[in-house]
Design an enzyme around this catalytic site. Structure first.
Site, mmCIF file in Angstrom:
data_model
loop_
_atom_site.group_PDB
_atom_site.id
_atom_site.type_symbol
_atom_site.label_atom_id
_atom_site.label_comp_id
_atom_site.label_asym_id
_atom_site.label_seq_id
_atom_site.Cartn_x
_atom_site.Cartn_y
_atom_site.Cartn_z
ATOM 1 N N CYS A 48 84.424 25.759 -2.561
ATOM 2 C CA CYS A 48 85.132 25.150 -1.434
ATOM 3 C C CYS A 48 84.165 24.449 -0.480
ATOM 4 O O CYS A 48 83.218 25.076 0.006
ATOM 5 C CB CYS A 48 85.909 26.238 -0.692
ATOM 6 S SG CYS A 48 86.611 25.691 0.884
ATOM 7 N N TRP A 81 92.652 33.668 -2.881
ATOM 8 C CA TRP A 81 91.349 33.761 -3.521
ATOM 9 C C TRP A 81 91.144 35.215 -3.949
ATOM 10 O O TRP A 81 91.633 36.147 -3.304
ATOM 11 C CB TRP A 81 90.240 33.351 -2.552
ATOM 12 C CG TRP A 81 90.270 31.907 -2.175
ATOM 13 C CD1 TRP A 81 90.974 31.334 -1.160
ATOM 14 C CD2 TRP A 81 89.541 30.844 -2.800
ATOM 15 N NE1 TRP A 81 90.735 29.982 -1.110
ATOM 16 C CE2 TRP A 81 89.857 29.654 -2.111
ATOM 17 C CE3 TRP A 81 88.646 30.783 -3.870
ATOM 18 C CZ2 TRP A 81 89.308 28.418 -2.449
ATOM 19 C CZ3 TRP A 81 88.094 29.557 -4.213
ATOM 20 C CH2 TRP A 81 88.437 28.392 -3.515
ATOM 21 N N THR A 115 92.834 31.159 3.174
ATOM 22 C CA THR A 115 91.757 30.199 2.980
ATOM 23 C C THR A 115 90.384 30.833 3.150
ATOM 24 O O THR A 115 90.217 31.863 3.789
ATOM 25 C CB THR A 115 91.884 29.031 3.980
ATOM 26 O OG1 THR A 115 91.771 29.542 5.322
ATOM 27 C CG2 THR A 115 93.213 28.308 3.831
ATOM 28 N N VAL A 116 89.396 30.177 2.524
ATOM 29 C CA VAL A 116 87.989 30.457 2.785
ATOM 30 C C VAL A 116 87.415 29.230 3.486
ATOM 31 O O VAL A 116 87.896 28.113 3.276
ATOM 32 C CB VAL A 116 87.206 30.740 1.477
ATOM 33 C CG1 VAL A 116 87.618 32.064 0.890
ATOM 34 C CG2 VAL A 116 87.365 29.615 0.453
ATOM 35 N N TYR A 179 90.757 14.306 -0.035
ATOM 36 C CA TYR A 179 91.977 15.042 -0.364
ATOM 37 C C TYR A 179 93.214 14.164 -0.173
ATOM 38 O O TYR A 179 94.186 14.279 -0.923
ATOM 39 C CB TYR A 179 92.089 16.303 0.498
ATOM 40 C CG TYR A 179 91.137 17.388 0.095
ATOM 41 C CD1 TYR A 179 91.510 18.369 -0.822
ATOM 42 C CD2 TYR A 179 89.849 17.443 0.612
ATOM 43 C CE1 TYR A 179 90.640 19.366 -1.206
ATOM 44 C CE2 TYR A 179 88.958 18.436 0.236
ATOM 45 C CZ TYR A 179 89.356 19.394 -0.676
ATOM 46 O OH TYR A 179 88.483 20.380 -1.061
#
Length: 326
Positions: A48, A81, A115-116, A179
């Site tokens: 990421c 994740w 999220t990370v 993105y």
């Protein structure tokens, strides 16, 4: 492979969900989480780009002993994740198989993105924050008592306004711009994102023709934020996200700049191209249904001389490089 979710909404431009947990870890503990060595765990994935920033900054500043780090595998399902790389698929400190568990410990039934990067309070097992733009700034400003000797000043006070201005443009048009190309739901939204992306890359090339770093004469937060997108450009964004006017390796200024950073301790040694390629090509099944990961490109050229020293400046200023990884 478990359900990977979908990323493209038909006939719509891509809009990133930015509803993060904005709690901060600060010296004064104003949000209930004071700076305290050994209390927090940074959870990341090398795949990421947003998490990769925190890996780089943590290493540059020497915060490894103060903030432990858990690493998720490069792929995930539609919700969370997971700690696929650890024995028993459990994070060895948090003792959880899925990052979702730490989010639920903070907000039961948490419905927003898992999220990370995320920073977890180890005693409670709960996520403190996943607000990635603020995390690295706080590493610089709030955790300075735990910086290594010789740590660079990545967010110098006299340059903060300029750094913030550059970061805002780079985020909108480049970091998130790739993105907006890759997850565009219509030709019109893709075309607009593509034009905006390459216009900004041209602007960055003009800026970096005459200066070694984005702001000032040493590496700053701005360089970290741009680097993690450039590192993914040829392996992923050029083909997978259709950002294909040209490769990074065909943009002479940005390619030399990226190699300069890659060869700087803390950058290249915090980059894992195998994880990057595995993540994008295996997870985004709505734009790569087969899940096949390309063998190329050959990435040995990242080690080629860059010649950027001729522009002056030095990566760490009056500081020193972090020690080599063991």
């Amino acid at each position: 492979m478990a359900d990977q979710g979908t990323y493209v909404e038909a006939n719509q431009p891509y809009e990133r969900d930015t509803r993060y947990i904005e709690t901060r870890i600060t010296r004064d503990g104003a949000d209930g989480y004071p700076v305290e060595a050994g209390r927090y765990r940074l959870v990341v994935s090398y795949a990421c780009p947003w998490a990769n920033r925190t890996i780089i900054v943590r290493r540059l500043l020497g915060l490894e002993d103060a903030i432990s780090m858990g690493v998720c595998g490069p792929t995930h399902d539609s919700r969370s994740w997971t700690f696929d790389l650890d024995p028993g698929h459990l994070d060895p400190v948090l003792q959880i198989p899925r990052l979702q568990d730490a989010y639920f410990a903070r907000v039961p039934g948490y419905e927003k993105g898992i999220t990370v990067p995320a920073i977890v309070d180890v005693p409670s097992g709960a996520v403190v924050t996943n607000n990635f733009p603020q995390i690295t700034i706080d590493f610089s400003l709030e955790w300075s008592d735990f910086h290594r000797a010789g740590a660079p000043d990545l967010y110098p006070e006299d340059l903060r306004v300029e750094i913030d201005d550059v970061n805002k443009l780079v985020y909108r048009d480049v970091n998130n711009g790739v993105y907006r190309c890759g997850f565009a739901g219509s030709q019109e939204s893709y075309d607009a994102a593509y034009d905006q992306l390459f216009s900004r890359l041209d602007w960055l090339s003009d800026r970096l023709k005459i200066q070694r770093y984005l702001v000032g004469d040493t590496i700053t937060e701005a360089d970290v934020r741009l680097f993690t997108t450039l590192a993914r450009f040829d392996p992923v964004y050029h083909g997978h996200f259709k950002c294909n006017r040209e490769k990074l390796s065909e943009m002479p200024v940005l390619w030399a700049y990226a190699r300069d950073l890659f060869q700087t301790p803390g950058f290249g040694d915090s980059t894992n191209f195998d994880h990057i390629k595995s993540h994008y090509y295996e997870v985004h099944r709505d734009i790569n249904p087969s899940g096949i990961v390309p063998k190329g490109p050959d990435l040995a050229n990242w080690a080629e001389p860059h010649g950027r020293e001729a522009l002056g400046g030095s990566p760490f200023g009056r500081g020193t490089a972090p020690a080599p990884l063991v």
